[in-house]
Design a protein around this motif. Structure first.
Motif, PDB file in Angstrom:
ATOM      1  N   VAL A 185       0.838  -1.200   0.000  1.00  0.00           N
ATOM      2  CA  VAL A 185       0.000   0.000   0.000  1.00  0.00           C
ATOM      3  C   VAL A 185       0.871   1.248   0.000  1.00  0.00           C
ATOM      4  CG1 VAL A 185      -1.733   1.304   1.282  1.00  0.00           C
ATOM      5  CG2 VAL A 185      -1.872  -1.192   1.178  1.00  0.00           C
ATOM      6  N   VAL A 186       0.590   2.160  -0.936  1.00  0.00           N
ATOM      7  CA  VAL A 186       1.263   3.452  -1.011  1.00  0.00           C
ATOM      8  C   VAL A 186       0.213   4.551  -0.875  1.00  0.00           C
ATOM      9  CG1 VAL A 186       3.110   2.547  -2.462  1.00  0.00           C
ATOM     10  CG2 VAL A 186       1.094   3.539  -3.538  1.00  0.00           C
ATOM     11  N   ALA A 187       0.664   5.763  -0.677  1.00  0.00           N
ATOM     12  CA  ALA A 187      -0.250   6.896  -0.521  1.00  0.00           C
ATOM     13  C   ALA A 187      -1.168   7.002  -1.736  1.00  0.00           C
ATOM     14  CB  ALA A 187       0.539   8.190  -0.336  1.00  0.00           C
ATOM     15  N   GLY A 188      -2.454   7.164  -1.503  1.00  0.00           N
ATOM     16  CA  GLY A 188      -3.428   7.302  -2.576  1.00  0.00           C
ATOM     17  C   GLY A 188      -4.114   6.011  -2.958  1.00  0.00           C
ATOM     18  N   ASP A 189      -3.641   4.873  -2.437  1.00  0.00           N
ATOM     19  CA  ASP A 189      -4.288   3.598  -2.742  1.00  0.00           C
ATOM     20  C   ASP A 189      -5.640   3.488  -2.046  1.00  0.00           C
ATOM     21  OD1 ASP A 189      -2.440   2.517  -4.445  1.00  0.00           O
ATOM     22  OD2 ASP A 189      -1.406   1.324  -2.919  1.00  0.00           O
ATOM     23  N   SER A 190      -6.546   2.746  -2.656  1.00  0.00           N
ATOM     24  CA  SER A 190      -7.824   2.403  -2.034  1.00  0.00           C
ATOM     25  C   SER A 190      -8.138   0.957  -2.371  1.00  0.00           C
ATOM     26  CB  SER A 190      -8.953   3.310  -2.548  1.00  0.00           C
ATOM     27  OG  SER A 190      -9.212   3.059  -3.923  1.00  0.00           O
ATOM     28  N   TRP A 196     -10.190  -2.954  -8.746  1.00  0.00           N
ATOM     29  CA  TRP A 196     -10.310  -2.652 -10.172  1.00  0.00           C
ATOM     30  C   TRP A 196      -9.071  -3.131 -10.925  1.00  0.00           C
ATOM     31  CZ3 TRP A 196     -13.320  -1.640 -14.090  1.00  0.00           C
ATOM     32  CH2 TRP A 196     -12.776  -1.085 -15.252  1.00  0.00           C
ATOM     33  N   GLN A 197      -7.875  -2.871 -10.366  1.00  0.00           N
ATOM     34  CA  GLN A 197      -6.636  -3.286 -11.021  1.00  0.00           C
ATOM     35  C   GLN A 197      -6.516  -4.809 -11.078  1.00  0.00           C
ATOM     36  OE1 GLN A 197      -3.316  -1.411  -9.023  1.00  0.00           O
ATOM     37  NE2 GLN A 197      -4.343   0.550  -8.951  1.00  0.00           N
ATOM     38  N   ALA A 198      -6.900  -5.487  -9.989  1.00  0.00           N
ATOM     39  CA  ALA A 198      -6.698  -6.928  -9.908  1.00  0.00           C
ATOM     40  C   ALA A 198      -7.791  -7.729 -10.602  1.00  0.00           C
ATOM     41  CB  ALA A 198      -6.594  -7.361  -8.444  1.00  0.00           C
ATOM     42  N   TYR A 199      -9.051  -7.235 -10.505  1.00  0.00           N
ATOM     43  CA  TYR A 199     -10.181  -8.037 -10.967  1.00  0.00           C
ATOM     44  C   TYR A 199     -11.049  -7.346 -12.020  1.00  0.00           C
ATOM     45  CZ  TYR A 199      -8.896  -9.898  -6.388  1.00  0.00           C
ATOM     46  OH  TYR A 199      -8.196 -10.369  -5.313  1.00  0.00           O
ATOM     47  N   GLY A 200     -10.777  -6.057 -12.269  1.00  0.00           N
ATOM     48  CA  GLY A 200     -11.632  -5.327 -13.199  1.00  0.00           C
ATOM     49  C   GLY A 200     -12.986  -4.994 -12.634  1.00  0.00           C
ATOM     50  N   ASP A 201     -13.127  -5.045 -11.307  1.00  0.00           N
ATOM     51  CA  ASP A 201     -14.412  -4.792 -10.648  1.00  0.00           C
ATOM     52  C   ASP A 201     -14.152  -4.129  -9.295  1.00  0.00           C
ATOM     53  OD1 ASP A 201     -16.881  -4.755  -9.445  1.00  0.00           O
ATOM     54  OD2 ASP A 201     -17.296  -6.893  -9.724  1.00  0.00           O
ATOM     55  N   PRO A 202     -14.327  -2.805  -9.188  1.00  0.00           N
ATOM     56  CA  PRO A 202     -14.059  -2.119  -7.917  1.00  0.00           C
ATOM     57  C   PRO A 202     -14.959  -2.586  -6.785  1.00  0.00           C
ATOM     58  CG  PRO A 202     -15.200  -0.657  -9.448  1.00  0.00           C
ATOM     59  CD  PRO A 202     -14.805  -1.872 -10.226  1.00  0.00           C
ATOM     60  N   GLY A 203     -16.118  -3.184  -7.134  1.00  0.00           N
ATOM     61  CA  GLY A 203     -17.042  -3.636  -6.101  1.00  0.00           C
ATOM     62  C   GLY A 203     -16.546  -4.833  -5.314  1.00  0.00           C
ATOM     63  N   ARG A 204     -15.429  -5.431  -5.755  1.00  0.00           N
ATOM     64  CA  ARG A 204     -14.923  -6.624  -5.072  1.00  0.00           C
ATOM     65  C   ARG A 204     -13.853  -6.283  -4.031  1.00  0.00           C
ATOM     66  NH1 ARG A 204     -15.583 -11.784  -8.946  1.00  0.00           N
ATOM     67  NH2 ARG A 204     -16.249 -12.578  -6.923  1.00  0.00           N
ATOM     68  N   ALA A 209     -10.657  -6.927   1.607  1.00  0.00           N
ATOM     69  CA  ALA A 209     -10.746  -6.580   3.029  1.00  0.00           C
ATOM     70  C   ALA A 209     -10.892  -7.837   3.872  1.00  0.00           C
ATOM     71  CB  ALA A 209     -11.918  -5.632   3.261  1.00  0.00           C
ATOM     72  N   ARG A 210     -11.740  -8.775   3.418  1.00  0.00           N
ATOM     73  CA  ARG A 210     -11.978  -9.996   4.186  1.00  0.00           C
ATOM     74  C   ARG A 210     -10.713 -10.858   4.255  1.00  0.00           C
ATOM     75  NH1 ARG A 210     -15.680 -11.936   1.134  1.00  0.00           N
ATOM     76  NH2 ARG A 210     -17.271 -10.585   2.038  1.00  0.00           N
ATOM     77  N   ALA A 211      -9.978 -10.938   3.146  1.00  0.00           N
ATOM     78  CA  ALA A 211      -8.776 -11.774   3.115  1.00  0.00           C
ATOM     79  C   ALA A 211      -7.662 -11.231   3.993  1.00  0.00           C
ATOM     80  CB  ALA A 211      -8.281 -11.906   1.678  1.00  0.00           C
ATOM     81  N   ASN A 212      -7.718  -9.914   4.281  1.00  0.00           N
ATOM     82  CA  ASN A 212      -6.654  -9.293   5.066  1.00  0.00           C
ATOM     83  C   ASN A 212      -7.121  -8.803   6.434  1.00  0.00           C
ATOM     84  OD1 ASN A 212      -4.170  -8.914   3.080  1.00  0.00           O
ATOM     85  ND2 ASN A 212      -6.024  -8.531   1.903  1.00  0.00           N
ATOM     86  N   ASP A 213      -8.348  -9.214   6.828  1.00  0.00           N
ATOM     87  CA  ASP A 213      -8.904  -8.816   8.131  1.00  0.00           C
ATOM     88  C   ASP A 213      -8.898  -7.299   8.317  1.00  0.00           C
ATOM     89  OD1 ASP A 213      -9.323 -11.496   8.913  1.00  0.00           O
ATOM     90  OD2 ASP A 213      -7.255 -11.666   9.589  1.00  0.00           O
ATOM     91  N   VAL A 214      -9.283  -6.593   7.252  1.00  0.00           N
ATOM     92  CA  VAL A 214      -9.347  -5.127   7.303  1.00  0.00           C
ATOM     93  C   VAL A 214     -10.732  -4.724   7.794  1.00  0.00           C
ATOM     94  CG1 VAL A 214      -9.300  -3.009   5.943  1.00  0.00           C
ATOM     95  CG2 VAL A 214      -7.650  -4.828   5.484  1.00  0.00           C
ATOM     96  N   ASP A 215     -10.794  -4.058   8.953  1.00  0.00           N
ATOM     97  CA  ASP A 215     -12.074  -3.627   9.518  1.00  0.00           C
ATOM     98  C   ASP A 215     -12.552  -2.323   8.902  1.00  0.00           C
ATOM     99  OD1 ASP A 215     -12.178  -5.834  11.270  1.00  0.00           O
ATOM    100  OD2 ASP A 215     -10.888  -4.802  12.710  1.00  0.00           O
ATOM    101  N   ASP A 216     -11.622  -1.400   8.637  1.00  0.00           N
ATOM    102  CA  ASP A 216     -11.975  -0.094   8.084  1.00  0.00           C
ATOM    103  C   ASP A 216     -11.222   0.095   6.777  1.00  0.00           C
ATOM    104  OD1 ASP A 216     -12.537   2.512   7.452  1.00  0.00           O
ATOM    105  OD2 ASP A 216     -12.029   3.333   9.422  1.00  0.00           O
ATOM    106  N   PRO A 217     -11.888  -0.050   5.632  1.00  0.00           N
ATOM    107  CA  PRO A 217     -11.191   0.054   4.341  1.00  0.00           C
ATOM    108  C   PRO A 217     -10.609   1.434   4.070  1.00  0.00           C
ATOM    109  CG  PRO A 217     -13.570   0.002   4.031  1.00  0.00           C
ATOM    110  CD  PRO A 217     -13.329  -0.319   5.475  1.00  0.00           C
ATOM    111  N   ALA A 218     -11.076   2.452   4.790  1.00  0.00           N
ATOM    112  CA  ALA A 218     -10.556   3.804   4.591  1.00  0.00           C
ATOM    113  C   ALA A 218      -9.303   4.069   5.418  1.00  0.00           C
ATOM    114  CB  ALA A 218     -11.629   4.840   4.937  1.00  0.00           C
ATOM    115  N   ARG A 219      -8.910   3.086   6.252  1.00  0.00           N
ATOM    116  CA  ARG A 219      -7.759   3.298   7.134  1.00  0.00           C
ATOM    117  C   ARG A 219      -6.764   2.137   7.036  1.00  0.00           C
ATOM    118  NH1 ARG A 219      -8.447   7.251  11.081  1.00  0.00           N
ATOM    119  NH2 ARG A 219     -10.522   8.201  11.166  1.00  0.00           N
ATOM    120  N   VAL A 220      -6.290   1.899   5.832  1.00  0.00           N
ATOM    121  CA  VAL A 220      -5.247   0.896   5.640  1.00  0.00           C
ATOM    122  C   VAL A 220      -3.905   1.626   5.611  1.00  0.00           C
ATOM    123  CG1 VAL A 220      -4.368  -0.931   4.153  1.00  0.00           C
ATOM    124  CG2 VAL A 220      -6.827  -0.541   4.318  1.00  0.00           C
ATOM    125  N   PRO A 221      -3.026   1.385   6.585  1.00  0.00           N
ATOM    126  CA  PRO A 221      -1.782   2.158   6.676  1.00  0.00           C
ATOM    127  C   PRO A 221      -0.875   1.970   5.458  1.00  0.00           C
ATOM    128  CG  PRO A 221      -2.209   0.939   8.703  1.00  0.00           C
ATOM    129  CD  PRO A 221      -3.166   0.423   7.683  1.00  0.00           C
TER     130      PRO A 221
END
Length: 240
Positions: A185-190, A196-204, A209-221
């Motif tokens: 993760v670098v600055a500006g990533d979401s 979108w880059q990996a699967y062509g679908d931003p909705g995924r 988040a589930r695979a990485n146990d991310v609780d808040d997608p807006a706060r990934v360091p």
């Protein structure tokens, strides 16, 4: 124009060096440094090999049917050009940093098991070459020297081998276990942008988040290494 066809100004590649995981961990430790490539590689060679067994030959002289034994780790070779004409670390320091990747770190030697640093070629949105790896060989050829013998230019051939474990898949929607790859993760990533880059679908982004146990997608360091999982194929018109 050619620059427009290639996507604009080039992104500089870097070999990112991480502390190895502690114990039986499968994720790298903190970043310990990087070798910024002054010139992007003209070519990168990536390889992978499967092992097949044909020892059970039939008695009628026909060729034995191949039995799959296993897959070897990915390998990659690239040339790194170093020059002292600009600001930054000296050529010798950069070469030493590459050579040090072939030896276990002091921390891993003390804690067991001993492991050399893990590395990753970070180069824009490249995914095929972005796997976590170990440096298996470094050949540095000094081609220019100062009046006092200080190396001023070097050409380094660097060989890498995938660390092992779950290997990236070519098709992120082919199903099955294991990650498509990893992303630092670098600055500006979401997460939506990564989906979108990996699967062509931003909705995924939820699967990431589930695979990485991310609780808040807006706060990934920044600096977090995310696993990009293989996703099950969505069935058109299916229920739910």
């Amino acid at each position: 124009m050619l620059s427009e066809l290639l996507g604009g100004a080039p992104v500089r590649a870097a070999l990112v060096i991480y502390d190895p995981p502690t114990g039986a961990g499968t994720s790298p430790g903190p970043e310990r440094g990087r070798v910024k490539l002054q010139f992007n590689p003209e070519r990168v060679r990536v390889g992978k090999q499967a092992v097949w067994d044909r020892s059970r030959a039939p008695s009628n002289g026909e060729a034995a049917r191949a039995q799959f034994v296993g897959a070897q780790p990915r390998t990659m070779t690239l040339d790194v050009f170093l020059d002292a004409s600009g600001p930054g670390p000296s050529v010798q320091d950069q070469v030493e940093k590459l050579l040090d990747c072939c030896a276990p770190t002091a921390r891993s030697t003390a804690s067991k098991p001993a492991s050399a640093p893990w590395v990753r070629l970070a180069w824009g949105h490249a995914r095929t070459t972005a796997f976590l790896a170990l440096v298996t060989r470094v050949d540095a050829e000094y081609t220019r020297f100062g009046h006092d013998g200080t190396p001023l230019r070097a050409q380094c051939a660097v060989s890498l081998e995938e660390v092992g474990g779950t290997v990236p898949r070519q098709n992120p929607t082919s199903g099955g276990d294991g990650p498509v790859g990893t992303h630092l993760v670098v600055a500006g990533d979401s997460l939506a942008g990564l989906a979108w880059q990996a699967y062509g679908d931003p909705g995924r982004w939820r699967e990431i988040a589930r695979a990485n146990d991310v609780d808040d997608p807006a706060r990934v360091p920044v600096g977090t290494v995310l696993v990009l999982p293989v996703l099950e194929e969505r069935v058109a018109g299916g229920a739910g």
